[in-house]
Design a protein around this motif. Structure first.
Motif, PDB file in Angstrom:
ATOM      1  N   LYS A 259       0.812  -1.225   0.074  1.00 61.78           N
ATOM      2  CA  LYS A 259       0.068  -0.146  -0.002  1.00 61.78           C
ATOM      3  C   LYS A 259       0.954   1.075   0.132  1.00 61.78           C
ATOM      4  O   LYS A 259       2.045   1.238   0.701  1.00 61.78           O
ATOM      5  CB  LYS A 259      -0.977   0.064   1.196  1.00 61.78           C
ATOM      6  CG  LYS A 259      -1.823  -1.107   1.469  1.00 61.78           C
ATOM      7  CD  LYS A 259      -2.362  -1.218   2.658  1.00 61.78           C
ATOM      8  CE  LYS A 259      -3.032  -2.540   2.953  1.00 61.78           C
ATOM      9  NZ  LYS A 259      -3.367  -2.748   4.318  1.00 61.78           N
ATOM     10  N   VAL A 261       0.908   5.563   0.022  1.00 61.80           N
ATOM     11  CA  VAL A 261       0.294   6.801   0.608  1.00 61.80           C
ATOM     12  C   VAL A 261       0.825   8.004  -0.413  1.00 61.80           C
ATOM     13  O   VAL A 261       2.266   8.226  -0.191  1.00 61.80           O
ATOM     14  CB  VAL A 261       0.379   7.279   1.939  1.00 61.80           C
ATOM     15  CG1 VAL A 261      -0.481   8.319   2.140  1.00 61.80           C
ATOM     16  CG2 VAL A 261      -0.397   6.015   2.704  1.00 61.80           C
ATOM     17  N   TYR A 281      -3.351   5.290  -1.652  1.00 66.71           N
ATOM     18  CA  TYR A 281      -4.229   6.146  -0.875  1.00 66.71           C
ATOM     19  C   TYR A 281      -3.644   7.565  -1.175  1.00 66.71           C
ATOM     20  O   TYR A 281      -2.568   7.908  -1.324  1.00 66.71           O
ATOM     21  CB  TYR A 281      -3.911   6.017   0.696  1.00 66.71           C
ATOM     22  CG  TYR A 281      -4.715   4.269   1.067  1.00 66.71           C
ATOM     23  CD1 TYR A 281      -6.057   3.706   0.539  1.00 66.71           C
ATOM     24  CD2 TYR A 281      -3.692   3.731   1.605  1.00 66.71           C
ATOM     25  CE1 TYR A 281      -6.198   2.658   0.658  1.00 66.71           C
ATOM     26  CE2 TYR A 281      -3.915   2.222   1.905  1.00 66.71           C
ATOM     27  CZ  TYR A 281      -5.266   1.765   1.343  1.00 66.71           C
ATOM     28  OH  TYR A 281      -5.342   0.436   1.762  1.00 66.71           O
ATOM     29  N   THR A 283      -3.998  11.600   0.084  1.00 61.70           N
ATOM     30  CA  THR A 283      -4.103  12.362   1.214  1.00 61.70           C
ATOM     31  C   THR A 283      -3.221  13.649   1.272  1.00 61.70           C
ATOM     32  O   THR A 283      -2.405  13.728   0.467  1.00 61.70           O
ATOM     33  CB  THR A 283      -4.142  11.620   2.675  1.00 61.70           C
ATOM     34  OG1 THR A 283      -4.750  12.541   3.717  1.00 61.70           O
ATOM     35  CG2 THR A 283      -3.024  10.991   3.085  1.00 61.70           C
ATOM     36  N   ASP A 299      -5.006   9.327   9.742  1.00 64.22           N
ATOM     37  CA  ASP A 299      -5.242   8.979   8.288  1.00 64.22           C
ATOM     38  C   ASP A 299      -4.716   7.757   7.973  1.00 64.22           C
ATOM     39  O   ASP A 299      -5.537   6.622   7.360  1.00 64.22           O
ATOM     40  CB  ASP A 299      -4.610   9.924   7.409  1.00 64.22           C
ATOM     41  CG  ASP A 299      -5.548  10.713   6.783  1.00 64.22           C
ATOM     42  OD1 ASP A 299      -6.608  11.051   7.111  1.00 64.22           O
ATOM     43  OD2 ASP A 299      -5.294  11.619   5.674  1.00 64.22           O
ATOM     44  N   ARG A 303      -6.625   3.839   7.285  1.00 64.82           N
ATOM     45  CA  ARG A 303      -6.584   3.325   5.996  1.00 64.82           C
ATOM     46  C   ARG A 303      -6.169   1.836   6.407  1.00 64.82           C
ATOM     47  O   ARG A 303      -6.656   0.730   5.895  1.00 64.82           O
ATOM     48  CB  ARG A 303      -5.161   3.852   5.137  1.00 64.82           C
ATOM     49  CG  ARG A 303      -5.302   5.089   4.749  1.00 64.82           C
ATOM     50  CD  ARG A 303      -6.561   5.203   3.818  1.00 64.82           C
ATOM     51  NE  ARG A 303      -6.755   6.646   3.390  1.00 64.82           N
ATOM     52  CZ  ARG A 303      -7.393   7.195   2.375  1.00 64.82           C
ATOM     53  NH1 ARG A 303      -8.438   6.200   2.197  1.00 64.82           N
ATOM     54  NH2 ARG A 303      -7.431   8.416   2.271  1.00 64.82           N
ATOM     55  N   LYS A 306      -9.117  -0.596   7.146  1.00 64.61           N
ATOM     56  CA  LYS A 306      -9.951  -0.737   6.271  1.00 64.61           C
ATOM     57  C   LYS A 306      -9.665  -1.687   5.427  1.00 64.61           C
ATOM     58  O   LYS A 306      -8.366  -2.515   5.310  1.00 64.61           O
ATOM     59  CB  LYS A 306     -10.185   0.503   5.351  1.00 64.61           C
ATOM     60  CG  LYS A 306     -10.948   1.606   5.860  1.00 64.61           C
ATOM     61  CD  LYS A 306     -11.273   2.423   4.800  1.00 64.61           C
ATOM     62  CE  LYS A 306     -11.999   3.717   5.628  1.00 64.61           C
ATOM     63  NZ  LYS A 306     -11.418   5.203   4.605  1.00 64.61           N
TER      64      LYS A 306
END
Ligand code: FO1
Length: 306
Positions: A259, A261, A281, A283, A299, A303, A306
């Motif tokens: 993942k 960001v 992601y 942000t 934040d 994530r 989720k």
């Protein structure tokens, strides 16, 4: 439980934010910029993390202890000693204690744990390895220690390559492997990928463990567009043939990060990062003050859930 892979100045902001929200946190510190000076073992990233969590970090510089004096350094200069690395007087106490403990047979982890206890820091801080792994920069002026390149020569020489001396023989601290295995998530801090995260992932056993846990590893881009928050990240990335953008960082991390960001303004890079089999992601990843640190940490934790 969360684990964070971290360097110094860039990482400490997110670490501080996370420490306000998470009670069970393990920080794996880079050791590649450690340096021997005047017979003292100086570990800048470990110290920046400890000082940051203890609330004594010099925020303006991003390293050292706030309000420190530099009398010892001035005296060294008077005596004609090379004084290009600014060791503060109180900071020197850390290096004196660390060096004497190491010389009497303690490991870097034992010393770091003692310091963490003395500062009443809740998070575990673990050096990636106890043995020496040193980041060496190949430049137009020859090969040199990372600190010589960055501090002595102010990051000006042309960089042609980077290597991690000792990484092939080093083994990761066992606590690091256990922390990665048992964590709900592993966060790669928005740190210089080559000089802060590079020496950590150069340890074969640690990298292997991350690869086996790729789905739970989440990295925060240290770049917005083509610019790093601070330091010479772009210079090192170019020398390694990496694109100087969040995509270049994601490519460097592709084996072990699931993942990624990025800044909302970097939406244009998202599809190329997703093509590396990463979830992206978007942000606000800028941390200008303590509120920003907690906001971004929150934040990221959301994530992860989720
Ligand atoms: N960075 C500098 O740019 N100049 C310095 O004189 C300097 C001294 C220093 C002393 C102790 C310490 O823990 C860090 C120090 N740093 C200094 C920061 C360091 O060079 C790097 O920014 C980190 O190694 C990168 O994480």
């Amino acid at each position: 439980m969360i684990t964070i892979l971290a360097g110094g100045t860039g990482s400490v902001k997110l670490i501080r934010g996370l420490s306000k929200l998470s009670e069970d946190m393990t920080i794996i510190s880079n050791v590649g910029d450690n340096i021997w000076l005047y017979g003292l073992y100086v570990c800048p990233d470990i110290d920046t993390i400890l000082y940051g969590l203890a609330g004594v970090l010099d925020e303006r510089r991003g390293w050292g202890i706030k309000g420190d004096s530099f009398e010892c350094l001035a005296q060294l200069k008077k005596l004609g000693a090379p004084a290009w690395f600014s060791l503060g007087d109180r900071d020197i106490a850390t290096h004196l204690l660390r060096t004497s403990m190491i010389k009497s047979g303690k490991s870097l982890l034992e010393v770091t744990t003692l310091m963490r206890d003395r500062y009443s820091i809740a998070a575990k801080v673990i050096p990636a390895a106890d043995s020496e792994v040193t980041t060496r920069i190949m430049t137009g002026r020859g090969e040199m220690h990372l600190q010589e390149f960055w501090v002595k020569y102010r990051g000006t020489p042309k960089v042609t390559g980077v290597r991690y001396d000792g990484a092939d023989k080093a083994v990761a601290n066992q606590d690091v492997i256990v922390a990665i295995r048992n964590s709900d998530a592993v966060i790669v801090a928005p740190a210089n990928p080559v000089s802060s995260i590079g020496p950590i992932i150069a340890l074969a056993d640690l990298r292997q463990e991350l690869m086996q846990n790729r789905e739970k590893v989440i990295a925060v881009s240290p770049l917005i567009g083509g610019k790093a928050f601070n330091g010479p990240a772009v210079k090192y990335m170019k020398a390694l043939g990496l694109e100087s953008s969040p995509v270049g960082v994601a490519q460097y991390y592709r084996d072990f990060v699931g993942k990624f960001v990025i800044s909302r303004g970097d939406h244009r890079f998202a599809s190329r990062i997703e093509a590396l089999n990463m979830r992206v992601y978007e942000t606000n990843i800028t941390m200008k003050g303590k509120q920003d640190e907690v906001r971004l940490a929150g934040d990221i934790l959301n994530r992860i859930k989720k």
